[in-house]
Every structure is written in structure tokens, then in C-alpha cells.
Design a protein around this motif. Structure first.
Motif, PDB file in Angstrom:
ATOM      1  N   ASP A  28       0.986  -0.863  -0.085  1.00 61.64           N
ATOM      2  CA  ASP A  28       0.204   0.504  -0.397  1.00 61.64           C
ATOM      3  C   ASP A  28       0.970   1.317  -0.081  1.00 61.64           C
ATOM      4  OD1 ASP A  28      -1.886   1.839   0.469  1.00 61.64           O
ATOM      5  OD2 ASP A  28      -2.716   1.297   2.708  1.00 61.64           O
ATOM      6  N   TYR A  29       0.937   2.078  -1.333  1.00 62.72           N
ATOM      7  CA  TYR A  29       1.689   3.427  -1.445  1.00 62.72           C
ATOM      8  C   TYR A  29       0.770   4.062  -1.046  1.00 62.72           C
ATOM      9  CZ  TYR A  29       5.459   0.077  -3.687  1.00 62.72           C
ATOM     10  OH  TYR A  29       5.965  -1.343  -4.447  1.00 62.72           O
ATOM     11  N   GLU A  30       1.584   5.356   0.027  1.00 59.86           N
ATOM     12  CA  GLU A  30       1.294   6.628   0.131  1.00 59.86           C
ATOM     13  C   GLU A  30       1.963   7.713  -0.354  1.00 59.86           C
ATOM     14  OE1 GLU A  30      -0.411   6.850   4.327  1.00 59.86           O
ATOM     15  OE2 GLU A  30      -0.750   4.744   4.148  1.00 59.86           O
ATOM     16  N   ALA A  31       1.847   8.993  -0.510  1.00 56.89           N
ATOM     17  CA  ALA A  31       2.670   9.841  -0.827  1.00 56.89           C
ATOM     18  C   ALA A  31       1.913  11.443  -0.268  1.00 56.89           C
ATOM     19  CB  ALA A  31       2.397   9.701  -2.646  1.00 56.89           C
ATOM     20  N   PHE A  32       2.651  11.576  -0.609  1.00 55.45           N
ATOM     21  CA  PHE A  32       2.983  13.471   0.111  1.00 55.45           C
ATOM     22  C   PHE A  32       2.847  14.139  -1.148  1.00 55.45           C
ATOM     23  CE2 PHE A  32       4.515  16.954   1.826  1.00 55.45           C
ATOM     24  CZ  PHE A  32       3.184  18.294   1.495  1.00 55.45           C
ATOM     25  N   GLN A  33       1.225  14.419  -2.170  1.00 54.80           N
ATOM     26  CA  GLN A  33       1.579  14.778  -3.377  1.00 54.80           C
ATOM     27  C   GLN A  33       2.114  15.928  -3.753  1.00 54.80           C
ATOM     28  OE1 GLN A  33      -0.179  12.675  -5.765  1.00 54.80           O
ATOM     29  NE2 GLN A  33       0.767  14.057  -7.654  1.00 54.80           N
ATOM     30  N   ARG A  34       2.166  17.015  -3.300  1.00 58.82           N
ATOM     31  CA  ARG A  34       2.938  18.910  -3.317  1.00 58.82           C
ATOM     32  C   ARG A  34       4.610  18.326  -2.998  1.00 58.82           C
ATOM     33  NH1 ARG A  34       0.684  23.059  -0.362  1.00 58.82           N
ATOM     34  NH2 ARG A  34       2.459  24.016  -1.538  1.00 58.82           N
ATOM     35  N   MET A  35       4.801  17.360  -2.324  1.00 60.61           N
ATOM     36  CA  MET A  35       5.997  17.373  -2.125  1.00 60.61           C
ATOM     37  C   MET A  35       6.724  16.413  -3.796  1.00 60.61           C
ATOM     38  SD  MET A  35       8.812  18.032  -0.794  1.00 60.61           S
ATOM     39  CE  MET A  35       8.567  19.314   0.892  1.00 60.61           C
ATOM     40  N   VAL A  36       6.218  15.252  -3.713  1.00 59.77           N
ATOM     41  CA  VAL A  36       6.704  14.191  -4.472  1.00 59.77           C
ATOM     42  C   VAL A  36       6.571  14.746  -5.917  1.00 59.77           C
ATOM     43  CG1 VAL A  36       5.493  12.631  -6.385  1.00 59.77           C
ATOM     44  CG2 VAL A  36       5.310  12.546  -4.000  1.00 59.77           C
ATOM     45  N   GLU A  37       5.896  15.716  -6.607  1.00 58.49           N
ATOM     46  CA  GLU A  37       5.671  16.752  -7.754  1.00 58.49           C
ATOM     47  C   GLU A  37       7.372  17.101  -7.391  1.00 58.49           C
ATOM     48  OE1 GLU A  37       1.719  18.385  -7.779  1.00 58.49           O
ATOM     49  OE2 GLU A  37       1.051  16.612  -8.423  1.00 58.49           O
ATOM     50  N   HIS A  38       7.816  18.672  -6.378  1.00 53.61           N
ATOM     51  CA  HIS A  38       8.640  18.914  -6.068  1.00 53.61           C
ATOM     52  C   HIS A  38       9.358  18.132  -6.226  1.00 53.61           C
ATOM     53  CE1 HIS A  38      11.228  22.719  -4.847  1.00 53.61           C
ATOM     54  NE2 HIS A  38      11.520  21.295  -3.786  1.00 53.61           N
ATOM     55  N   GLN A  39       9.723  17.304  -5.729  1.00 53.51           N
ATOM     56  CA  GLN A  39      11.306  16.440  -5.527  1.00 53.51           C
ATOM     57  C   GLN A  39      11.034  16.369  -6.840  1.00 53.51           C
ATOM     58  OE1 GLN A  39      13.661  16.135  -3.298  1.00 53.51           O
ATOM     59  NE2 GLN A  39      12.577  17.655  -2.084  1.00 53.51           N
ATOM     60  N   PHE A  40      10.228  15.395  -7.849  1.00 53.74           N
ATOM     61  CA  PHE A  40      10.700  14.973  -8.990  1.00 53.74           C
ATOM     62  C   PHE A  40      11.039  16.157 -10.264  1.00 53.74           C
ATOM     63  CE2 PHE A  40       7.531  11.236  -8.228  1.00 53.74           C
ATOM     64  CZ  PHE A  40       8.917  10.049  -8.743  1.00 53.74           C
ATOM     65  N   GLU A  41      10.605  17.184  -9.552  1.00 54.96           N
ATOM     66  CA  GLU A  41      11.109  18.553 -10.703  1.00 54.96           C
ATOM     67  C   GLU A  41      12.722  18.518  -9.647  1.00 54.96           C
ATOM     68  OE1 GLU A  41      11.590  20.664 -13.711  1.00 54.96           O
ATOM     69  OE2 GLU A  41       9.516  19.951 -13.236  1.00 54.96           O
ATOM     70  N   LEU A  42      12.810  18.666  -9.263  1.00 51.99           N
ATOM     71  CA  LEU A  42      14.195  18.625  -8.647  1.00 51.99           C
ATOM     72  C   LEU A  42      15.292  17.996 -10.191  1.00 51.99           C
ATOM     73  CD1 LEU A  42      14.204  20.177  -4.870  1.00 51.99           C
ATOM     74  CD2 LEU A  42      14.561  21.612  -7.129  1.00 51.99           C
ATOM     75  N   ILE A  43      14.447  16.440  -9.471  1.00 56.13           N
ATOM     76  CA  ILE A  43      15.273  15.197  -9.794  1.00 56.13           C
ATOM     77  C   ILE A  43      15.601  15.698 -11.724  1.00 56.13           C
ATOM     78  CG2 ILE A  43      15.987  12.670  -9.876  1.00 56.13           C
ATOM     79  CD1 ILE A  43      14.038  12.396  -7.558  1.00 56.13           C
ATOM     80  N   PHE A  44      14.454  15.792 -12.255  1.00 55.22           N
ATOM     81  CA  PHE A  44      14.362  16.089 -14.206  1.00 55.22           C
ATOM     82  C   PHE A  44      15.390  16.807 -13.635  1.00 55.22           C
ATOM     83  CE2 PHE A  44       9.733  14.400 -13.333  1.00 55.22           C
ATOM     84  CZ  PHE A  44      10.153  12.669 -13.364  1.00 55.22           C
ATOM     85  N   GLN A  45      15.373  18.106 -13.053  1.00 52.09           N
ATOM     86  CA  GLN A  45      16.133  19.357 -13.768  1.00 52.09           C
ATOM     87  C   GLN A  45      17.926  18.383 -13.384  1.00 52.09           C
ATOM     88  OE1 GLN A  45      15.417  22.288 -11.034  1.00 52.09           O
ATOM     89  NE2 GLN A  45      13.343  23.009 -11.598  1.00 52.09           N
ATOM     90  N   GLN A  46      18.096  18.173 -12.451  1.00 50.36           N
ATOM     91  CA  GLN A  46      19.609  17.264 -12.548  1.00 50.36           C
ATOM     92  C   GLN A  46      19.415  16.200 -13.708  1.00 50.36           C
ATOM     93  OE1 GLN A  46      19.509  15.406  -8.044  1.00 50.36           O
ATOM     94  NE2 GLN A  46      19.833  17.390  -7.246  1.00 50.36           N
ATOM     95  N   ILE A  47      19.074  15.442 -14.008  1.00 48.65           N
ATOM     96  CA  ILE A  47      19.583  14.747 -14.976  1.00 48.65           C
ATOM     97  C   ILE A  47      19.356  15.385 -16.331  1.00 48.65           C
ATOM     98  CG2 ILE A  47      16.965  14.372 -15.316  1.00 48.65           C
ATOM     99  CD1 ILE A  47      18.112  11.120 -15.007  1.00 48.65           C
ATOM    100  N   GLU A  48      19.156  16.197 -16.123  1.00 45.20           N
ATOM    101  CA  GLU A  48      19.105  17.154 -17.893  1.00 45.20           C
ATOM    102  C   GLU A  48      20.699  17.967 -17.645  1.00 45.20           C
ATOM    103  OE1 GLU A  48      15.640  19.850 -18.471  1.00 45.20           O
ATOM    104  OE2 GLU A  48      14.797  18.379 -17.992  1.00 45.20           O
ATOM    105  N   LYS A  49      21.125  17.891 -16.161  1.00 48.53           N
ATOM    106  CA  LYS A  49      22.330  18.770 -16.241  1.00 48.53           C
ATOM    107  C   LYS A  49      23.493  17.662 -15.979  1.00 48.53           C
ATOM    108  CE  LYS A  49      20.507  22.857 -13.384  1.00 48.53           C
ATOM    109  NZ  LYS A  49      20.914  23.531 -11.791  1.00 48.53           N
ATOM    110  N   ARG A  50      23.058  16.455 -15.938  1.00 46.24           N
ATOM    111  CA  ARG A  50      23.978  15.583 -16.502  1.00 46.24           C
ATOM    112  C   ARG A  50      24.674  14.785 -17.229  1.00 46.24           C
ATOM    113  NH1 ARG A  50      24.164  12.755 -10.626  1.00 46.24           N
ATOM    114  NH2 ARG A  50      26.077  11.672 -11.189  1.00 46.24           N
ATOM    115  N   TRP A  51      23.149  14.062 -18.260  1.00 44.34           N
ATOM    116  CA  TRP A  51      23.383  13.427 -19.223  1.00 44.34           C
ATOM    117  C   TRP A  51      21.963  14.220 -20.111  1.00 44.34           C
ATOM    118  CZ3 TRP A  51      22.271  11.671 -14.397  1.00 44.34           C
ATOM    119  CH2 TRP A  51      23.190  10.927 -13.516  1.00 44.34           C
ATOM    120  N   PRO A  52      22.688  14.157 -21.809  1.00 44.02           N
ATOM    121  CA  PRO A  52      21.668  14.381 -22.614  1.00 44.02           C
ATOM    122  C   PRO A  52      20.687  14.024 -22.840  1.00 44.02           C
ATOM    123  CG  PRO A  52      23.710  13.512 -23.421  1.00 44.02           C
ATOM    124  CD  PRO A  52      23.963  13.238 -22.178  1.00 44.02           C
TER     125      PRO A  52
END
Length: 112
Positions: A28-52
Motif C-alpha cells: 500500500d503506497y502513500e505519498a505527499f503529492q505536492r512534495m512528490v511533484e517538487h522532488q521529481f522536478e528537482l530530480i528531472f532538472q538534475q538529470i538534464e544537467k548530467r546527461w543529454p
């Protein structure tokens, strides 16, 4: 995909039948939706900087997910397989470290 892309990685995370040493029927997965979206946005920004990376798509299910069903799906497109595999592995590791998605194992009910 643009013409310069040569790798598309697809990863599916599936619920196993055990958690630790205990047999389970689901997670049973639970999530804090707003923080999930924020953290994924940060991760996606980092991935774009590290790899093409040309694109990343990710779905993580919330709620009860039964054994042998997918809980995570990732698609990542990059110019070459090496950077695509590396970026996908990094993405999943960062997600597990930073994204507030919690799992609660659902015990396997003994037969009656």
C-alpha cells in the motif's frame, strides 16, 4: 524521438511477494503529492544537467498494488545506451532516496 536519439530505456518495478522475510500480498503506497511533484522536478532538472537526455516519463502508482503488478514505470530517451542506462539507474536511486512515497506491506493472509 528526434533523429539523434539511439536509446530508449523502459524500466518496470514490480511488487515482490516478500518484504524482508515476510510473505506479502501487496504493498500500500502513500505519498505527499505536492512534495512528490517538487522532488521529481528537482530530480528531472538534475538529470538534464548530467546527461543529454531528450525525455523522461515516469509513473509511480499510489494505493494498493498487488504482488506481480507494476508499481513503477520509467521511460528515458537518450543518444546512447550507456548514458540511458546510467541515467535511469540514477533516477530510480534518487527517487527512492528523496521522493516521499511510503510503502506499507500488506501481509499475506493464511488460507482458511
Amino acid at each position: 524521438m528526434s533523429p539523434g536519439m539511439g536509446a530508449a530505456i523502459y524500466f518496470v518495478g514490480v511488487v515482490r511477494g516478500t518484504e524482508g522475510n515476510a510473505a506479502i500480498s501487496a504493498i500500500d503506497y502513500e505519498a505527499f503529492q505536492r512534495m512528490v511533484e517538487h522532488q521529481f522536478e528537482l530530480i528531472f532538472q538534475q538529470i538534464e544537467k548530467r546527461w543529454p537526455i531528450e525525455s523522461v516519463r515516469l509513473v509511480h502508482r499510489i494505493g494498493v498494488v498487488k504482488v506481480n503488478e507494476p508499481s513503477l514505470w520509467v521511460e528515458l530517451v537518450a543518444p546512447h545506451r550507456d548514458e540511458a542506462f546510467t541515467a535511469c539507474q540514477w533516477l530510480v536511486d534518487e527517487m527512492k532516496r528523496k521522493v516521499p512515497i511510503w510503502k506499507k506491506p500488506v501481509p499475506l493472509k493464511p488460507p482458511t
